[in-house]
Design an enzyme around this catalytic site. Structure first.
Site, PDB file in Angstrom:
ATOM      1  N   ASN A  62      24.591 -43.172  41.261  1.00 18.35           N
ATOM      2  CA  ASN A  62      25.747 -42.456  41.365  1.00 18.35           C
ATOM      3  C   ASN A  62      27.094 -43.331  40.891  1.00 18.35           C
ATOM      4  O   ASN A  62      28.071 -42.872  40.475  1.00 18.35           O
ATOM      5  CB  ASN A  62      25.872 -41.879  42.513  1.00 18.35           C
ATOM      6  CG  ASN A  62      24.949 -40.605  42.718  1.00 18.35           C
ATOM      7  OD1 ASN A  62      23.904 -40.610  41.907  1.00 18.35           O
ATOM      8  ND2 ASN A  62      25.228 -39.601  43.560  1.00 18.35           N
ATOM      9  N   ASN A 117      14.714 -22.271  56.274  1.00 14.61           N
ATOM     10  CA  ASN A 117      15.967 -22.389  56.434  1.00 14.61           C
ATOM     11  C   ASN A 117      16.359 -22.109  57.878  1.00 14.61           C
ATOM     12  O   ASN A 117      15.933 -21.025  58.556  1.00 14.61           O
ATOM     13  CB  ASN A 117      17.016 -21.643  55.362  1.00 14.61           C
ATOM     14  CG  ASN A 117      18.339 -21.886  55.240  1.00 14.61           C
ATOM     15  OD1 ASN A 117      18.394 -22.844  54.485  1.00 14.61           O
ATOM     16  ND2 ASN A 117      19.156 -21.300  56.142  1.00 14.61           N
ATOM     17  N   ARG A 118      17.517 -22.772  58.302  1.00 18.49           N
ATOM     18  CA  ARG A 118      17.788 -22.511  59.809  1.00 18.49           C
ATOM     19  C   ARG A 118      18.443 -21.058  59.948  1.00 18.49           C
ATOM     20  O   ARG A 118      18.097 -20.575  60.968  1.00 18.49           O
ATOM     21  CB  ARG A 118      18.909 -23.564  60.175  1.00 18.49           C
ATOM     22  CG  ARG A 118      19.395 -23.432  61.642  1.00 18.49           C
ATOM     23  CD  ARG A 118      20.271 -24.493  61.984  1.00 18.49           C
ATOM     24  NE  ARG A 118      19.551 -25.807  62.025  1.00 18.49           N
ATOM     25  CZ  ARG A 118      20.331 -27.052  62.308  1.00 18.49           C
ATOM     26  NH1 ARG A 118      21.499 -27.119  62.325  1.00 18.49           N
ATOM     27  NH2 ARG A 118      19.504 -28.046  62.175  1.00 18.49           N
ATOM     28  N   GLY A 120      15.971 -25.906  53.808  1.00 16.34           N
ATOM     29  CA  GLY A 120      16.956 -26.121  52.954  1.00 16.34           C
ATOM     30  C   GLY A 120      17.223 -25.315  51.846  1.00 16.34           C
ATOM     31  O   GLY A 120      16.496 -25.742  51.080  1.00 16.34           O
ATOM     32  N   SER A 151      18.240 -36.712  41.285  1.00 13.68           N
ATOM     33  CA  SER A 151      19.087 -36.734  40.445  1.00 13.68           C
ATOM     34  C   SER A 151      19.153 -35.581  39.307  1.00 13.68           C
ATOM     35  O   SER A 151      17.951 -35.533  38.685  1.00 13.68           O
ATOM     36  CB  SER A 151      19.641 -37.919  39.801  1.00 13.68           C
ATOM     37  OG  SER A 151      20.700 -37.960  38.865  1.00 13.68           O
ATOM     38  N   LYS A 164      32.093 -37.108  46.417  1.00 14.83           N
ATOM     39  CA  LYS A 164      31.156 -36.850  47.770  1.00 14.83           C
ATOM     40  C   LYS A 164      30.677 -38.225  48.557  1.00 14.83           C
ATOM     41  O   LYS A 164      30.211 -37.981  49.478  1.00 14.83           O
ATOM     42  CB  LYS A 164      29.925 -36.105  47.186  1.00 14.83           C
ATOM     43  CG  LYS A 164      30.009 -34.641  46.840  1.00 14.83           C
ATOM     44  CD  LYS A 164      28.825 -33.793  46.821  1.00 14.83           C
ATOM     45  CE  LYS A 164      29.015 -32.414  46.648  1.00 14.83           C
ATOM     46  NZ  LYS A 164      27.901 -31.711  46.302  1.00 14.83           N
TER      47      LYS A 164
END
Length: 491
Positions: free
Chosen positions: A191, A36-37, A13, A132, A264
């Site tokens: 979060n 990465n794909r 990724g 984070s 999110k």
């Protein structure tokens, strides 16, 4: 040609978080394989940001795995949800017993519990870790909260603790949190607290802007001063900088940003989990719902023309001394409400630890958050001290330091909430924090009447103050009902 594996870890990724974590690992002497794909991203990364480094690229999962030293460590930095499950399925046939799959995304902790069991059933190890700090943290030192298969921790500890942020005493803001979903749960609560902190700061901003008629430059000076005291934190610091930032025409950029907030999902997950566990994280809930109200922009525009209320500008705005006094009261209210926010967050962590069988170190968690993460602040050092003194502390508000802090701020806090209500300035987070404080310190609440109501209409039973806990009673309130009671559900 040398085919001996040389890489310490692979990262799948190459969005900005993935790239920055890879560069961070490289800086600390680790050899990373990037995949990465969309393989063109691998070539672009190696030709640009990773140029001149020891970072290796792979154009297939097979090639990536072949470059890894054993036990193989593969970290997923992909979108939460189905992509994580898909990569796990692709990786399992390529790995061997003892190899480790790591999910560094914002996954739901329940997914991590499920994935840990599944991956372990295949002979592999699994880690779900919260990361984070955003882009900057990923590049130069995030807060890292790993959980999952305990046997995997020794194999990733040197990498994670090397790249993590360091607290002022030099200790890494990364340590093992607990089994299966514990790491992602702690990140979720982080979060949620972040949502609360941000909402409190925004309410302080609106009180100064609408209540005192202050300009962005004036508020910049206030936040600059606050960041030098007990409120010193990353979020106060960036608020200070945002308020000083000018658009191309020299006007404050913040005034031109549309007042609709996105999210999110981690704040919502925190509230859902709190409901399941019966823990009143009211401030985080209000922060989530405040974002929902902000998203109702078109409705609010129409309502503003039809629904009336008081004018928000306070008399204090015209008197410099009274204005300065009210600004300081806002600071005290912000500090007191912030204590409640963290108290609720740690209440939730305690309940989750009991429910899921996690052995969480609450002081250690506060340490993880002292650097690198979004809620980092001097405040967290005091939380660690509180749990170091009393590992069984039921609530942060009962710790002597925090109890005194709320006592010293309470008069100002109440005045700010009352003034906001009189002037029609919404302060849902300030208000619910105060309501929770008053509820928590109440020896008796009106739930006795509520239980009578439930028993009246649904035969849900009640306990009595003059009988031992655990004995339940039902009254035939009207003389027409029967004596059969309903079953009881207690959170």
């Amino acid at each position: 040609m040398n085919t001996e594996p040389t890489a310490d870890i692979a990262v799948i990724g190459l969005a900005v978080m993935g790239q920055n974590l890879i560069l961070n690992m490289n800086d600390h002497g680790f050899t990373v394989v990037a995949y990465n794909r969309t393989v063109q991203k691998v070539d672009d990364f190696l030709a640009n940001a990773a140029k001149g480094t020891r970072i290796q690229g792979a154009h297939s999962l097979e090639e990536m795995v072949a470059k890894l030293k054993r036990p193989r460590r593969v970290m997923l930095m992909v979108k939460a949800g189905r992509p994580v499950d898909e990569f796990i399925e692709h990786l399992i046939p390529l790995l061997e017993p003892g190899d480790i799959i790591i999910d560094g995304g914002n996954s739901n902790f329940e997914d991590t519990i499920r994935r840990t069991k599944y991956v372990e059933s295949k002979g592999l190890l699994y880690i779900g870790t919260g990361v984070s700090g955003g882009e900057e943290g990923a590049r130069h030192g995030p807060s890292i909260m790993p959980g999952g298969s305990p046997a995997a921790w020794p194999h990733v500890k040197p990498i994670f603790q090397a790249i993590a942020a360091k607290a002022p005493d030099g200790s890494p803001c990364c340590d093992w949190v607990g089994s299966d979903g514990a790491g992602h749960y702690v990140k979720m609560v982080h979060n949620g607290i972040e949502y609360g902190d941000m909402q409190l700061i925004c309410e302080a901003y609106q009180l100064m802007k609408d209540g005192l008629g202050m300009s962005a430059d004036e508020m910049h000076e206030v936040f600059k001063q606050w960041n030098e005291g007990e409120l010193n934190s990353y979020l106060i610091e960036i608020t200070r900088d945002i308020l000083a930032f000018k658009d191309e025409d020299g006007q404050p950029l913040v005034d031109k940003i549309l007042d609709t907030a996105g999210q999110k999902g981690t704040g919502k997950w925190t509230v859902i989990s709190s409901a399941h566990l019966g823990v009143p994280v009211t401030l985080i809930a209000e922060a989530v719902y405040a974002r929902c109200v902000s998203a109702m922009k078109e409705e609010r525009l129409k309502a503003a023309k039809r629904l009336r209320g008081p004018k928000p500008l306070l008399p204090q705005a015209k008197d410099p001394a009274k204005k300065a006094k009210f600004i300081d009261e806002i600071r005290q209210a912000l500090y007191a409400a912030k204590i409640v926010s963290y108290a609720q967050g740690f209440m939730l962590l305690r309940a989750a630890a009991e429910n899921y069988g996690w052995k969480l170190n609450f002081g250690g968690i506060a340490l993880l958050w002292r650097g690198g993460c979004i809620i980092r602040s001097v405040f967290l050092g005091k939380i660690k001290e509180a749990f170091d003194k009393n590992r069984r502390l039921a609530n942060l508000m009962l710790d002597p330091f925090f109890k005194k802090a709320i006592r010293d701020s309470q008069r100002a806090w109440r005045n700010v909430v009352a003034t906001a209500a009189k002037r029609g300035i919404p302060v849902p987070a300030f208000g619910t924090a105060l309501a929770f404080y008053d509820s928590y310190r109440s020896e008796r609440l009106p739930a006795n009447l509520l239980q009578a109501q439930r028993d009246y209409f649904g035969a849900h039973t009640y306990e009595r103050v003059d009988r031992p806990r655990g004995e339940f009673f039902h009254t035939n309130w009207t003389g027409k009902g029967g004596s059969t009671a309903s079953t009881t559900y207690t959170v």
